[in-house]
Scaffold this active site. Structure first.
Site, PDB file in Angstrom:
ATOM      1  N   GLU A 264      -0.973  -4.780 -15.125  1.00 31.44           N
ATOM      2  CA  GLU A 264      -0.082  -3.660 -15.475  1.00 31.44           C
ATOM      3  C   GLU A 264       1.211  -4.231 -16.062  1.00 31.44           C
ATOM      4  OE1 GLU A 264       0.444  -1.013 -12.146  1.00 31.44           O
ATOM      5  OE2 GLU A 264      -1.700  -0.824 -11.806  1.00 31.44           O
ATOM      6  N   HIS A 282      -0.002   4.264 -13.560  1.00 37.89           N
ATOM      7  CA  HIS A 282       0.334   4.092 -12.143  1.00 37.89           C
ATOM      8  C   HIS A 282       1.347   5.148 -11.680  1.00 37.89           C
ATOM      9  CE1 HIS A 282       0.383   0.857  -8.767  1.00 37.89           C
ATOM     10  NE2 HIS A 282       0.586   2.060  -8.268  1.00 37.89           N
TER      11      HIS A 282
HETATM   12  P1  NAD Z   1      -4.529   3.754   4.357  1.00 40.50           P
HETATM   13  O1  NAD Z   1      -4.175   2.437   4.933  1.00 40.50           O
HETATM   14  O2  NAD Z   1      -4.083   4.986   5.053  1.00 40.50           O
HETATM   15  O3  NAD Z   1      -6.129   3.843   4.192  1.00 40.50           O
HETATM   16  C1  NAD Z   1      -6.904   2.795   3.652  1.00 40.50           C
HETATM   17  C2  NAD Z   1      -8.287   2.903   4.249  1.00 40.50           C
HETATM   18  O4  NAD Z   1      -9.147   1.963   3.599  1.00 40.50           O
HETATM   19  C3  NAD Z   1      -8.323   2.542   5.764  1.00 40.50           C
HETATM   20  O5  NAD Z   1      -8.935   3.580   6.498  1.00 40.50           O
HETATM   21  C4  NAD Z   1      -9.154   1.253   5.804  1.00 40.50           C
HETATM   22  O6  NAD Z   1      -9.910   1.106   6.974  1.00 40.50           O
HETATM   23  C5  NAD Z   1     -10.031   1.441   4.580  1.00 40.50           C
HETATM   24  N1  NAD Z   1     -10.647   0.210   4.102  1.00 40.50           N
HETATM   25  C6  NAD Z   1     -10.143  -1.046   4.081  1.00 40.50           C
HETATM   26  N2  NAD Z   1     -11.056  -1.902   3.561  1.00 40.50           N
HETATM   27  C7  NAD Z   1     -12.152  -1.169   3.249  1.00 40.50           C
HETATM   28  C8  NAD Z   1     -13.412  -1.476   2.677  1.00 40.50           C
HETATM   29  N3  NAD Z   1     -13.740  -2.709   2.328  1.00 40.50           N
HETATM   30  N4  NAD Z   1     -14.294  -0.473   2.532  1.00 40.50           N
HETATM   31  C9  NAD Z   1     -13.989   0.805   2.918  1.00 40.50           C
HETATM   32  N5  NAD Z   1     -12.810   1.158   3.447  1.00 40.50           N
HETATM   33  C10 NAD Z   1     -11.902   0.183   3.613  1.00 40.50           C
HETATM   34  O7  NAD Z   1      -4.010   3.721   2.856  1.00 40.50           O
HETATM   35  P2  NAD Z   1      -3.659   4.953   1.900  1.00 40.50           P
HETATM   36  O8  NAD Z   1      -2.259   5.364   2.129  1.00 40.50           O
HETATM   37  O9  NAD Z   1      -4.718   5.978   2.001  1.00 40.50           O
HETATM   38  O10 NAD Z   1      -3.700   4.216   0.480  1.00 40.50           O
HETATM   39  C11 NAD Z   1      -4.923   3.808  -0.094  1.00 40.50           C
HETATM   40  C12 NAD Z   1      -4.662   2.989  -1.350  1.00 40.50           C
HETATM   41  O11 NAD Z   1      -3.910   3.754  -2.306  1.00 40.50           O
HETATM   42  C13 NAD Z   1      -3.871   1.699  -1.147  1.00 40.50           C
HETATM   43  O12 NAD Z   1      -4.450   0.678  -1.953  1.00 40.50           O
HETATM   44  C14 NAD Z   1      -2.524   2.016  -1.715  1.00 40.50           C
HETATM   45  O13 NAD Z   1      -1.859   0.865  -2.156  1.00 40.50           O
HETATM   46  C15 NAD Z   1      -2.913   2.927  -2.867  1.00 40.50           C
HETATM   47  N6  NAD Z   1      -1.830   3.773  -3.373  1.00 40.50           N
HETATM   48  C16 NAD Z   1      -1.726   3.944  -4.713  1.00 40.50           C
HETATM   49  C17 NAD Z   1      -0.721   4.761  -5.220  1.00 40.50           C
HETATM   50  C18 NAD Z   1      -0.596   4.986  -6.699  1.00 40.50           C
HETATM   51  O14 NAD Z   1       0.517   5.126  -7.169  1.00 40.50           O
HETATM   52  N7  NAD Z   1      -1.691   5.070  -7.438  1.00 40.50           N
HETATM   53  C19 NAD Z   1       0.192   5.381  -4.344  1.00 40.50           C
HETATM   54  C20 NAD Z   1       0.038   5.213  -2.994  1.00 40.50           C
HETATM   55  C21 NAD Z   1      -0.980   4.403  -2.508  1.00 40.50           C
END
Ligand code: NAD
Length: 310
Positions: A264, A282
């Site tokens: 990015e 993003h």
């Molecule tokens: P979270 O920690 O609440 O949930 C993540 C889930 O993924 C957990 O339940 C975990 O057990 C699961 N997980 C981990 N490894 C795994 C695997 N190999 N297979 C299946 N499940 C698995 O996180 P969240 O707040 O829901 O965020 C999820 C993602 O979104 C993160 O990568 C975060 O950085 C990203 N995010 C992106 C933006 C954006 O601007 N696009 C904004 C916020 C968050």
């Protein structure tokens, strides 16, 4: 009770954070344009350092943070903070994990609706002087299978929103899935392979870890329905973009929407050559509401830590 800790805010954040900290007596330096060199020079005089996504707190910077007790990220992912270096200096690292969940889930919903009806393409073609009424025959989300990989904050919020559109929800996580949520949305729990083979839409909500790097690769894509659509709003790197490009170009997948990329800004990304792809810069957490909620959560958490409550 007020506190006299000094706080350095390195990125642009919602003003509510500044207000919460100042109302509690903290000394806030708001420097949203500060450079890494400047942070390195002055970080040693601050007790609390706050970043959003512009600033990366590297080991080199953190090693100079001699008085620092808390590093806070006003957002979800902690990829821009060297957590190992922070731990070595006994610095607590916090985030505002719940702040963005609705914003990201709504973005995914928008992606699914747009992929189903090809609205982004229709708009693009009209601007190019083309009226593709006959070609742009879409499908509906009602009754389709949505596979959610990772049922944390965002995955669960998405499940609830998609259920309201009468989608069938399939879920996979490496930890046990919240039973109450599963019941509420009629979740079908599945292993990853079954989820990939059965879903019309696949939305990914896992952190980027060694174990999730290229979790969705060429082999996995080859098992999906040819009409399946992949949505990645988690982190670039979780989906193999070269494999995705090949699968979409060769008609082995139906479409994709990406908000996050291996590199990015994703300017010049070859996925932009393809019609059945939506790309956004993003913007998952880029809503007024999410930024304000994340700032609120961060401020409240900092005060609670200083009070010794959490
Ligand atoms: P979270 O920690 O609440 O949930 C993540 C889930 O993924 C957990 O339940 C975990 O057990 C699961 N997980 C981990 N490894 C795994 C695997 N190999 N297979 C299946 N499940 C698995 O996180 P969240 O707040 O829901 O965020 C999820 C993602 O979104 C993160 O990568 C975060 O950085 C990203 N995010 C992106 C933006 C954006 O601007 N696009 C904004 C916020 C968050």
């Amino acid at each position: 009770m007020g506190f006299d800790d000094s706080v350095l805010i390195c990125d642009e954040v919602d003003p509510v954070l500044n207000k919460i900290l100042q109302d509690n007596g903290l000394n806030v330096s708001y420097e949203p344009k500060i450079t890494p060199e400047q942070i390195k020079e002055k970080i040693s005089s601050f007790n609390i350092v706050i970043v959003r996504s512009r600033t990366t707190l590297t080991r080199e910077i953190i090693e100079k943070a001699d008085k620092c007790k808390i590093i806070a990220r006003v957002g979800v992912g902690l990829d821009n903070v060297d957590q190992v270096a922070a731990k070595e200096k006994n610095i607590r690292v916090i985030n505002a994990a719940e702040g963005a969940m609705n914003a990201v889930a709504e973005l995914v919903l928008g992606f699914m609706l747009s992929l189903a009806r090809q609205t982004a393409r229709g708009d693009r073609e009209i601007r190019n002087g083309k009226w593709l009424k006959n070609e742009l025959k879409g499908t509906e989300l009602r009754g389709k299978y949505l596979g959610i990989i990772g049922l944390g904050n965002i995955g669960k919020r998405l499940g609830r929103l998609a259920r309201a559109l009468n989608m069938n929800i399939i879920g996979y996580d490496v930890v046990p899935i919240d039973e109450e949520f599963a019941k509420e949305v009629g979740l079908m729990k599945a292993d990853l392979d079954t989820l990939l083979q059965s879903s019309d839409y696949i939305s990914i909500h896992v952190p980027l870890l060694d174990s999730t790097y290229h979790l969705i690769n060429a082999q996995k894509m080859s098992t999906m329905k040819k009409t399946a659509k992949i949505i990645n709003t988690s982190r670039g790197g979780v989906v193999d973009e070269d494999a995705l490009y090949d699968a979409l170009k060769n008609g082995n997948l139906g479409g994709a929407a990406l908000d996050v990329f291996e590199k990015e800004p994703a300017i010049g990304n070859k996925l932009a050559e393809l019609d059945n792809v939506i790309l956004t810069p993003h913007i998952g957490a880029q809503t007024k509401e999410a930024q304000s909620l994340a700032a609120n959560i961060t401020g409240e958490k900092i005060i609670q830590i200083l009070r010794g409550v959490i």
